[in-house]
Motif scaffolding. Structure first.
Motif, short mmCIF file in Angstrom:
data_model
loop_
_atom_site.label_atom_id
_atom_site.label_comp_id
_atom_site.label_asym_id
_atom_site.label_seq_id
_atom_site.Cartn_x
_atom_site.Cartn_y
_atom_site.Cartn_z
N MET A 69 45.01 19.13 -75.54
CA MET A 69 44.37 17.83 -75.31
C MET A 69 43.74 17.77 -73.91
SD MET A 69 45.89 13.95 -75.50
CE MET A 69 46.08 14.04 -77.28
N CYS A 70 44.42 18.31 -72.92
CA CYS A 70 43.86 18.32 -71.55
C CYS A 70 42.56 19.10 -71.50
CB CYS A 70 44.87 18.93 -70.58
SG CYS A 70 46.34 17.94 -70.32
N MET A 71 42.54 20.27 -72.12
CA MET A 71 41.33 21.09 -72.10
C MET A 71 40.20 20.44 -72.88
SD MET A 71 42.84 25.00 -72.19
CE MET A 71 43.95 24.76 -73.56
N GLY A 107 43.62 19.58 -67.08
CA GLY A 107 42.67 20.44 -67.77
C GLY A 107 41.40 20.57 -66.98
N SER A 108 40.78 21.74 -67.03
CA SER A 108 39.53 21.94 -66.30
C SER A 108 38.60 22.88 -67.04
CB SER A 108 39.80 22.47 -64.89
OG SER A 108 40.51 23.66 -64.93
N VAL A 109 37.31 22.65 -66.83
CA VAL A 109 36.27 23.51 -67.37
C VAL A 109 36.03 24.63 -66.38
CG1 VAL A 109 33.86 23.65 -68.09
CG2 VAL A 109 35.20 21.60 -68.64
N ILE A 110 36.14 25.86 -66.83
CA ILE A 110 35.88 27.01 -65.98
C ILE A 110 34.40 27.34 -66.00
CG2 ILE A 110 36.42 29.46 -65.59
CD1 ILE A 110 38.73 27.36 -65.14
N LYS A 111 33.80 27.32 -67.20
CA LYS A 111 32.37 27.59 -67.34
C LYS A 111 31.89 26.94 -68.63
CE LYS A 111 28.98 31.36 -67.49
NZ LYS A 111 28.03 30.86 -66.53
N ARG A 112 30.71 26.32 -68.55
CA ARG A 112 30.09 25.73 -69.72
C ARG A 112 28.74 26.36 -69.94
NH1 ARG A 112 26.40 22.42 -72.05
NH2 ARG A 112 27.10 20.77 -73.44
N GLY A 113 28.53 26.88 -71.12
CA GLY A 113 27.22 27.40 -71.50
C GLY A 113 26.55 26.42 -72.45
N LEU A 119 37.90 27.08 -70.82
CA LEU A 119 38.76 26.02 -70.31
C LEU A 119 40.11 26.57 -69.86
CD1 LEU A 119 38.01 23.86 -73.43
CD2 LEU A 119 37.17 23.33 -71.14
N GLU A 120 40.76 25.83 -68.96
CA GLU A 120 42.12 26.14 -68.53
C GLU A 120 42.90 24.85 -68.40
OE1 GLU A 120 41.87 30.20 -65.87
OE2 GLU A 120 42.11 28.29 -64.83
N ALA A 134 47.52 27.51 -69.80
CA ALA A 134 46.77 27.79 -71.02
C ALA A 134 45.31 28.07 -70.69
CB ALA A 134 46.84 26.60 -71.97
N SER A 135 44.67 28.80 -71.60
CA SER A 135 43.23 29.01 -71.52
C SER A 135 42.68 28.94 -72.94
CB SER A 135 42.89 30.35 -70.86
OG SER A 135 43.42 31.42 -71.61
N SER A 136 41.45 28.51 -73.04
CA SER A 136 40.83 28.46 -74.36
C SER A 136 39.34 28.64 -74.25
CB SER A 136 41.16 27.16 -75.11
OG SER A 136 40.49 26.07 -74.55
N VAL A 137 38.76 29.01 -75.38
CA VAL A 137 37.32 29.12 -75.54
C VAL A 137 36.97 28.20 -76.70
CG1 VAL A 137 35.39 30.64 -76.06
CG2 VAL A 137 37.35 31.51 -74.75
N GLY A 138 35.94 27.40 -76.51
CA GLY A 138 35.55 26.50 -77.57
C GLY A 138 34.06 26.54 -77.81
N SER A 139 33.68 26.19 -79.03
CA SER A 139 32.28 26.07 -79.42
C SER A 139 31.85 24.62 -79.28
CB SER A 139 32.06 26.52 -80.87
OG SER A 139 32.42 27.87 -81.02
#
Length: 144
Positions: A69-71, A107-113, A119-120, A134-139
């Motif tokens: 949820m944070c990410m 939660g924080s955005v590391i990079k947005r394309g 995200l982390e 935690a880390s995640s990649v999202g579309s």
């Protein structure tokens, strides 16, 4: 340029928490948004008795839901109206048991394309001890 409407909408959760009903998952987790900035959020979560395992720690799936949820909210601070996040991968490291609450996730955005966001998140207990990372990649997708 004015503030992104998604960011303003998320900030309204802090200034007017009763303005609209919280999503069911937020109610279930006892989530309370503490801070919202571009690419960053802080959320407090309840530690409910029903989340505890027989060993006395919060079940890992609940911790995963906290950090997810944070990410997700951090990502949404950078989205345009009509954009949503679809998580492609999610990794959680459990560093210490969560036995009492509340806990705070950041939660924080590391990079947005254009179509992907990295995200982390970190979850800390009431004493400030790091319990999960935690880390995640999202579309980034259009709402259909």
């Amino acid at each position: 340029m004015g503030e992104r409407s998604q960011l303003a909408q998320l900030r309204s959760l802090i200034t007017d928490p009763h303005g609209r009903p919280a999503p069911p998952i937020a109610r279930l987790l006892g989530a309370r948004v503490l801070a919202v900035d571009e690419g960053r959020v802080s959320i407090e979560f309840a530690v409910k008795d029903e989340f505890l395992t027989p060993g006395g720690g919060v079940q890992g799936g609940i911790i995963t839901a906290y950090v997810d949820m944070c990410m997700a909210l951090a990502a949404h601070t950078l989205f345009e109206p009509g954009q949503i996040l679809s998580t492609s991968s999610l990794t959680v490291g459990f560093l210490a048991p969560v036995t009492a609450g509340p806990v705070v996730g950041e939660g924080s955005v590391i990079k947005r394309g254009r179509s992907v966001v990295f995200l982390e998140a970190v979850l800390r207990d009431h004493d400030g001890r790091e319990c999960a990372h935690a880390s995640s990649v999202g579309s980034i997708r259009a709402r259909t």
